[in-house]
Design a protein around this motif. Structure first.
Motif, PDB file in Angstrom:
ATOM      1  N   ILE A 109     -34.997   0.460 -28.474  1.00  0.00           N
ATOM      2  CA  ILE A 109     -35.474   0.967 -27.189  1.00  0.00           C
ATOM      3  C   ILE A 109     -34.442   0.778 -26.077  1.00  0.00           C
ATOM      4  N   TYR A 110     -33.564  -0.216 -26.209  1.00  0.00           N
ATOM      5  CA  TYR A 110     -32.567  -0.470 -25.162  1.00  0.00           C
ATOM      6  C   TYR A 110     -31.453   0.584 -25.163  1.00  0.00           C
ATOM      7  N   GLY A 111     -31.310   1.301 -26.256  1.00  0.00           N
ATOM      8  CA  GLY A 111     -30.345   2.396 -26.306  1.00  0.00           C
ATOM      9  C   GLY A 111     -31.006   3.751 -26.214  1.00  0.00           C
ATOM     10  N   ASP A 112     -32.302   3.753 -25.904  1.00  0.00           N
ATOM     11  CA  ASP A 112     -33.088   4.980 -25.852  1.00  0.00           C
ATOM     12  C   ASP A 112     -33.041   5.580 -24.453  1.00  0.00           C
ATOM     13  N   VAL A 113     -32.281   6.619 -24.281  1.00  0.00           N
ATOM     14  CA  VAL A 113     -32.133   7.278 -22.975  1.00  0.00           C
ATOM     15  C   VAL A 113     -33.235   8.302 -22.748  1.00  0.00           C
ATOM     16  N   GLU A 114     -33.706   8.942 -23.823  1.00  0.00           N
ATOM     17  CA  GLU A 114     -34.648  10.055 -23.695  1.00  0.00           C
ATOM     18  C   GLU A 114     -36.111   9.636 -23.757  1.00  0.00           C
ATOM     19  N   GLY A 115     -36.376   8.345 -24.063  1.00  0.00           N
ATOM     20  CA  GLY A 115     -37.751   7.874 -24.087  1.00  0.00           C
ATOM     21  C   GLY A 115     -38.540   8.267 -25.317  1.00  0.00           C
ATOM     22  N   ASP A 116     -37.847   8.542 -26.439  1.00  0.00           N
ATOM     23  CA  ASP A 116     -38.528   8.944 -27.665  1.00  0.00           C
ATOM     24  C   ASP A 116     -38.466   7.876 -28.757  1.00  0.00           C
ATOM     25  N   LEU A 117     -38.059   6.654 -28.371  1.00  0.00           N
ATOM     26  CA  LEU A 117     -37.931   5.501 -29.262  1.00  0.00           C
ATOM     27  C   LEU A 117     -36.795   5.632 -30.265  1.00  0.00           C
ATOM     28  N   LEU A 118     -35.988   6.686 -30.125  1.00  0.00           N
ATOM     29  CA  LEU A 118     -34.794   6.835 -30.947  1.00  0.00           C
ATOM     30  C   LEU A 118     -33.573   6.602 -30.058  1.00  0.00           C
TER      31      LEU A 118
END
Length: 360
Positions: A109-118
């Motif tokens: 989640i800390y590398g998730d920029v788009e908010g899709d949990l990827l």
């Protein structure tokens, strides 16, 4: 690079002067930004704050501290749609349910920029293990040279032979087998370079990896925490061991609201012992791992293993290699499998693999 910590919490774990040293060292690293979070136990909120510091040229995220310093996400990978797929799939009925209830700790989640949990960026974590020297050693760990390689596999997981063949760069080393390899037979000088372990791990005991017996039922201890060399620099470790990278208790499916997370130390965890010995990265799972039992099968964990080492061979540093492996793995889920519950297992594998150590 963005480094993320919570100095107020880190001070409680390792002390004021020691935390100051860690902060000074991070700030001395060129082209870095430090995000010092307030005390919080909500990973989604912490990640939202980190997201505001991410720029177009950000290469990756390095978390400094255990789950009690910077929270990991307690992730239930079963979306409503995926759960319905399982419920509506006749082939999935009667299949054994995941021992973790499909709930894992995940730092993606800390590398998730788009908010899709990827994640759109690689994420690694340097746990503190209640020890300041562990953090500083991990922060300064050199990249792996991989002039040597070493591996141990469960006798009932022959697919690991194919993976070990892809481990760069040294040739000629043998992949040891759990029934003949034991803590007494392992030579410390062999445990360096590119390391691969395909064994059983245990959530209640992170000090040993076990295999199985070839003709009998039961476990056979293959690797012990005392087999970790005192100095293991220029090394990367990849494990397909259940709970191999579980750095705290309880495991994610047992964490209830208000329950404290208890960090492990380098005397209680093979992963932390390797970090304390100077490895650049320890790659593993926070929950139970799944893998094929027949050599030529290529699903569950095997594609992730192969992709990671392929990326290492192509010059990626460990944090990037895992990130690229996750992208490739996600694209190909469910790797030819038809049962919906098997698809859920692969989604779990995607999210639970984590990079411990600096990874850069």
């Amino acid at each position: 690079m963005i480094f993320v910590t919570s100095s107020e919490k880190l001070i409680k774990n390792i002390g004021q002067a020691e935390t100051d040293k860690v902060i000074v060292h991070i700030k001395s690293i060129p082209d870095t930004k430090l995000v010092d979070l307030p005390v919080m136990d909500n990973a989604a909120e912490a990640a939202r704050q980190v997201r505001s510091y991410i720029e177009q040229n950000t290469k990756g995220i390095v978390i400094v501290g255990g789950y009690d310093v910077v929270p990991s996400l307690q992730l239930n990978i079963l979306s409503d749609s995926l759960l319905k797929e399982i419920e509506d799939d006749p082939e999935s009925q009667g299949e054994e349910w995941d021992v973790d209830e499909f709930i894992v700790w995940s730092d993606d989640i800390y590398g998730d920029v788009e908010g899709d949990l990827l994640p759109e960026l690689p994420v690694s974590r340097i746990p503190d293990g209640k020890n300041p020297s562990l953090i500083l050693t991990a922060l300064k760990a050199p990249l792996p040279k991989m002039q040597d390689k070493y591996g141990v596999r469960n006798i009932k997981r022959p697919f690991a032979i194919d993976v070990f063949d892809k481990v760069p760069f040294a040739a000629g080393q043998l992949l040891e087998i759990s029934e003949s390899c034991s803590p007494k037979t392992i030579k410390g000088q062999s445990v360096k370079g590119a390391l691969y372990f395909m064994l059983h791990g245990h959530d209640h005991d992170a000090t040993r990896f076990t295999g199985e017996l070839g003709t009998k039922t039961g476990y056979f201890e293959a690797f012990d925490i005392y087999n970790v060399p005192e100095n293991c620099q220029e090394t990367v470790v990849f494990t397909g061991c259940c709970y191999g990278a579980l750095i705290a208790l309880p495991k994610a499916d047992r964490k209830e609201p208000g329950m404290a997370v208890r960090s492990r130390t380098y005397e209680q965890s093979i992963a932390l012992a390797f970090l304390n010995a100077g490895v650049n990265a320890f790659i593993g799972c926070t929950g139970a791992h799944y893998s094929p039992k027949i050599r030529n099968e290529n699903f569950f964990g095997k594609p992730m293993h192969l992709s990671f080492w392929s990326n290492i061979q192509n010059g990626k540093v460990p944090a990037e290699a895992l990130f690229e492996a996750k992208k490739e793995y996600a694209t190909n889920i469910p790797h030819g499998l038809s049962k919906a519950i098997y698809k859920a297992i692969e989604v779990k594998i995607l999210h639970q693999f984590t990079c411990l150590g600096i990874g850069w």
